[in-house]
Write a protein that holds these residues in place. Structure first.
Motif, short mmCIF file in Angstrom:
data_model
loop_
_atom_site.label_atom_id
_atom_site.label_comp_id
_atom_site.label_asym_id
_atom_site.label_seq_id
_atom_site.Cartn_x
_atom_site.Cartn_y
_atom_site.Cartn_z
N LEU A 88 0.81 -1.22 0.00
CA LEU A 88 0.00 0.00 0.00
C LEU A 88 0.85 1.26 0.00
CD1 LEU A 88 -2.85 -0.68 2.60
CD2 LEU A 88 -3.14 0.06 0.24
N ALA A 89 1.92 1.25 0.80
CA ALA A 89 2.60 2.51 1.09
C ALA A 89 3.74 2.83 0.15
CB ALA A 89 3.12 2.49 2.53
N ARG A 90 4.16 1.85 -0.68
CA ARG A 90 5.35 2.14 -1.47
C ARG A 90 5.03 3.03 -2.66
NH1 ARG A 90 7.26 -2.85 -5.16
NH2 ARG A 90 8.82 -1.33 -5.69
N THR A 91 5.91 3.97 -2.88
CA THR A 91 5.82 4.83 -4.06
C THR A 91 7.23 4.86 -4.66
OG1 THR A 91 6.50 6.82 -2.91
CG2 THR A 91 4.15 6.33 -2.89
N ALA A 92 7.37 5.60 -5.76
CA ALA A 92 8.68 5.65 -6.42
C ALA A 92 9.74 6.25 -5.49
CB ALA A 92 8.58 6.45 -7.71
N ASN A 93 9.34 7.17 -4.61
CA ASN A 93 10.33 7.83 -3.75
C ASN A 93 10.30 7.30 -2.33
OD1 ASN A 93 10.72 9.64 -5.93
ND2 ASN A 93 8.87 10.69 -5.25
N GLY A 94 10.27 5.99 -2.17
CA GLY A 94 10.23 5.47 -0.81
C GLY A 94 8.80 5.16 -0.44
N THR A 95 8.50 5.27 0.86
CA THR A 95 7.15 4.94 1.27
C THR A 95 6.46 6.18 1.79
OG1 THR A 95 8.09 4.30 3.37
CG2 THR A 95 7.59 2.54 1.84
N SER A 96 5.19 6.23 1.58
CA SER A 96 4.42 7.38 2.01
C SER A 96 4.09 7.26 3.50
CB SER A 96 3.15 7.46 1.19
OG SER A 96 2.11 8.01 1.95
N VAL A 97 4.54 8.25 4.28
CA VAL A 97 4.28 8.23 5.72
C VAL A 97 2.80 8.22 5.99
CG1 VAL A 97 4.83 9.35 7.89
CG2 VAL A 97 6.23 9.79 5.91
N THR A 98 2.08 9.03 5.24
CA THR A 98 0.64 9.17 5.47
C THR A 98 -0.05 7.81 5.35
OG1 THR A 98 0.95 11.21 4.28
CG2 THR A 98 -1.29 10.65 4.91
N ILE A 99 0.25 7.11 4.24
CA ILE A 99 -0.42 5.82 4.02
C ILE A 99 0.04 4.82 5.07
CG2 ILE A 99 -0.68 3.90 2.41
CD1 ILE A 99 -0.59 5.89 0.17
N LEU A 100 1.31 4.88 5.42
CA LEU A 100 1.86 3.97 6.43
C LEU A 100 1.09 4.10 7.74
CD1 LEU A 100 4.34 2.23 5.89
CD2 LEU A 100 5.70 3.88 7.11
N LEU A 101 0.92 5.35 8.18
CA LEU A 101 0.26 5.58 9.47
C LEU A 101 -1.23 5.25 9.38
CD1 LEU A 101 1.99 8.87 10.61
CD2 LEU A 101 2.60 6.51 11.09
N LEU A 102 -1.85 5.63 8.26
CA LEU A 102 -3.28 5.35 8.12
C LEU A 102 -3.53 3.85 8.05
CD1 LEU A 102 -4.40 8.19 5.71
CD2 LEU A 102 -4.81 7.96 8.16
N ALA A 103 -2.65 3.13 7.33
CA ALA A 103 -2.78 1.68 7.28
C ALA A 103 -2.68 1.11 8.69
CB ALA A 103 -1.70 1.08 6.39
N GLY A 104 -1.76 1.68 9.49
CA GLY A 104 -1.61 1.23 10.88
C GLY A 104 -2.89 1.44 11.66
N VAL A 105 -3.52 2.62 11.50
CA VAL A 105 -4.76 2.92 12.20
C VAL A 105 -5.84 1.92 11.81
CG1 VAL A 105 -6.63 4.60 12.43
CG2 VAL A 105 -4.26 5.38 12.40
N ALA A 106 -5.98 1.71 10.48
CA ALA A 106 -7.02 0.81 10.00
C ALA A 106 -6.80 -0.61 10.51
CB ALA A 106 -7.05 0.82 8.47
N LEU A 107 -5.55 -1.07 10.43
CA LEU A 107 -5.26 -2.44 10.84
C LEU A 107 -5.45 -2.63 12.34
CD1 LEU A 107 -2.24 -3.11 8.53
CD2 LEU A 107 -4.37 -4.38 8.57
#
Lengths: 251, 341
Positions: free
Chosen positions: B143-162
């Motif tokens: 979910l969080a990977r993009t061309a420039n590393g990983t997106s903090v926003t998606i990382l944290l939101l995924a954590g909240v959802a999970l």
């Protein structure tokens, strides 16, 4: 040292790059020119293996797919346009990462690091934190890293530079370009994406101009960069003149 | 300000030795420090030096010792995994707890505790925790990977959802649990070192040895990965394979840690940060020192958890969250100032 045959890159069914043939010898400095979106970066990415391609990219006569990865790393170095490194490494630690594919003693490594950092005029930044450096300083530290990576090449190495002057001030632009010439004299093959046509005229032996993923012109910069060609490609008609030493200048 | 890795290592090891003794000698039953240590020596070398009653001996050897060891092993596992994940995600906010991997592993563990036959629970729990933890890591990474590393926003939101999903799944399963399971479940959910079985200890030790060795072998590659994936590939590293191996190894470690102790948060976030401040981000030093520092932190937190409200004890996850959550906020504020969020 580098031979490209029938190189084709696609993305979503759209052709990004279609190059019949390209040959770079050791000791040569090749500039890759072209308007935005012409496929310059894609060409570099294909050569360095960052995107899929059909056709052949041969390094020293062998397909890059058949090289052992860390052996290829000693012969093919890439300077990215900008850096995503945000962790607090010191500048000399960043340079030392270039030694990952090498076999070096601790002492030999320290000396090599000092040497390449001097070459790139960043030895005075050695103890600074990399993320706190300016864009141009970061780029020079990264170049030093790439030069360290190529320092144990057994055959002449190939250096790919993605806009090596874009972040540099005037003095360092010329330092970087002089350095590429010096490396070429040592046998390196150097391919640089450049935007400044005067840099190309004064520092490169050969250039290719890409347009829509194809090679439109190639040859000596003096011949290729005729004002009518420039007008055709960039939609801009330069004025031009000659310096006292007969070098062409565009403005 | 940077210190040499050896010096920091020596100080941390000394502090760990002191806290080990402290942990063994502390508890609701007042036993002198020297006698407690002698009892340990007796246990190790089959001697009779300590002048303790049999029940006092049992308190030291059967209750305090396993718990102390579990704290050390779990702390080392979690801290090292945090350091590796931050490198893998190229993001200093990654942590097994925050991005939801621990929650994912917890779902598997609870499923095993509630559903597996009693004889299998000791093994089924870590295996299930590993499996769901692995799935979660892969999902979050994808979910969080993009061309420039990983997106903090998606990382944290995924954590909240999970975390939310895991919380409700565990809540649902608790309706099917027996009364006895239920009590251990609720304690375990807050992160607790009380339920230390020999199987659990052995598994943790094996996991720590395996992952430490494998992580250390990949330390240089992790350093290269911090430069960016393309740059690492240009340095001759097989990036896709490396990432998969690291994800598998962290899932093993987090799975076993969670199966033993429940979700103990923030150790994997705080410890690598402290170590990085002391010795810099080079993984060759960061990984082993994070392991030692993590062991020290969790041991101290557990000792604190046992002495704050005697004779009751606080689940250690509450202590680590009390320290870790403000630290996490501090990091967020710092990143926001740097314009990275």
């Amino acid at each position: 040292m580098l031979r490209i045959e029938n190189l084709v890159c696609h993305s979503d069914g759209k052709s990004l790059l279609d190059i019949e043939g390209l040959h770079v010898k050791g000791g040569e400095t090749l500039a890759v020119l072209g308007p935005n979106g012409a496929g310059k970066s894609t060409l570099l990415r294909a050569i360095s293996g960052d995107c899929g391609y059909d056709g052949e990219v041969l390094v020293h006569g062998r397909s890059r797919r058949n090289w052992r990865s860390n052996y290829l790393a000693r012969h093919l170095g890439v300077l990215p346009q900008s850096s995503v490194l945000t962790f607090p490494f010191l500048a000399h630690e960043v340079v030392s990462l270039g030694a990952i594919p090498l076999k070096l003693s601790q002492r030999g490594m320290r000396e090599e690091i000092r040497r390449v950092m001097k070459l790139c005029d960043c030895d005075h930044l050695s103890e600074r934190l990399f993320p706190s450096l300016s864009g141009g300083e970061k780029q020079r530290v990264q170049l030093a890293r790439v030069l360290l990576q190529l320092s144990q090449a057994e055959e002449s190495p190939l250096l790919l530079l993605d806009e090596p002057t874009s972040a540099q001030d005037l003095g360092h632009q010329h330092l970087m370009l002089r350095l590429t010439n010096q490396l070429a004299r040592e046998g390196y093959g150097v391919i640089s994406i450049l935007h400044d046509l005067n840099h190309t005229l004064h520092y490169c032996k050969r250039c290719i101009v890409l347009e829509n993923g194809r090679v439109r012109y190639q040859g000596r910069p003096d011949d290729v960069l005729a004002p009518e060609h420039i007008g055709e490609i960039w939609n801009y008609r330069p004025t031009f003149g000659w310096l006292q030493d007969d070098r062409l200048v565009l403005a | 300000m940077r210190f040499s890795g050896l010096r920091v290592g020596a100080v941390l090891l000394a502090a760990l030795a002191v806290s080990l003794m402290l942990s063994i000698a502390t508890g609701p039953l007042a036993l002198s420090g020297s006698q407690s240590l002698l009892a340990l020596v007796d246990h190790l070398f089959d001697l009779q030096l300590a002048q303790l009653q049999e029940y006092q001996r049992a308190v030291i050897v059967d209750m305090r010792l396993p718990r102390t060891l579990l704290a050390v092993l779990t702390g080392a596992l979690l801290a090292q995994c945090g350091a590796v994940m931050q490198g893998l995600f190229r993001n200093p906010l990654a942590d097994p707890g925050i991005i939801g991997v621990s929650s994912g592993a917890a779902v598997g563990a609870v499923l095993a505790i509630v559903a597996a036959p009693a004889a299998w629970v000791a093994w089924a729990t870590p295996v299930a925790a590993f499996s769901t933890g692995l799935l979660t890591t892969l999902a979050v990474y994808g979910l969080a990977r993009t061309a420039n590393g990983t997106s903090v926003t998606i990382l944290l939101l995924a954590g909240v959802a999970l975390a939310a999903f895991a919380g409700s799944a565990i809540g649902l399963m608790s309706y099917f649990a027996s009364d006895q399971d239920l009590r251990s479940l609720s304690l375990w959910q807050m992160g607790s070192l009380t339920a230390s079985s020999n199987t659990g200890l052995l598994l943790s030790l094996a996991a720590l040895l395996l992952t430490s060795l494998q992580f250390q072998r990949r330390a240089a590659a992790l350093n290269a990965l911090l430069l960016g994936e393309a740059e690492a590939r240009h340095l001759g590293i097989q990036v896709e394979r490396l990432k998969l191996e690291l994800i598998l190894l962290t899932a093993v470690a987090v799975g076993i840690a969670v199966a033993n102790t429940g979700v103990i948060g923030f150790v994997g976030l705080v410890v690598p940060h402290i170590v990085r401040m002391l010795v810099g981000p080079d993984h060759k030093r960061l990984l082993p020192l994070s392991a030692v520092c993590g062991a020290l932190m969790l041991l101290l937190a557990d000792t604190l958890a046992r002495v704050l409200v005697p004779p009751a004890e606080i689940p250690v996850g509450i202590i680590t969250a009390l320290i870790g959550a403000p630290f996490f906020l501090f990091l967020l504020v710092k990143q926001r100032r740097l314009g990275k969020l």
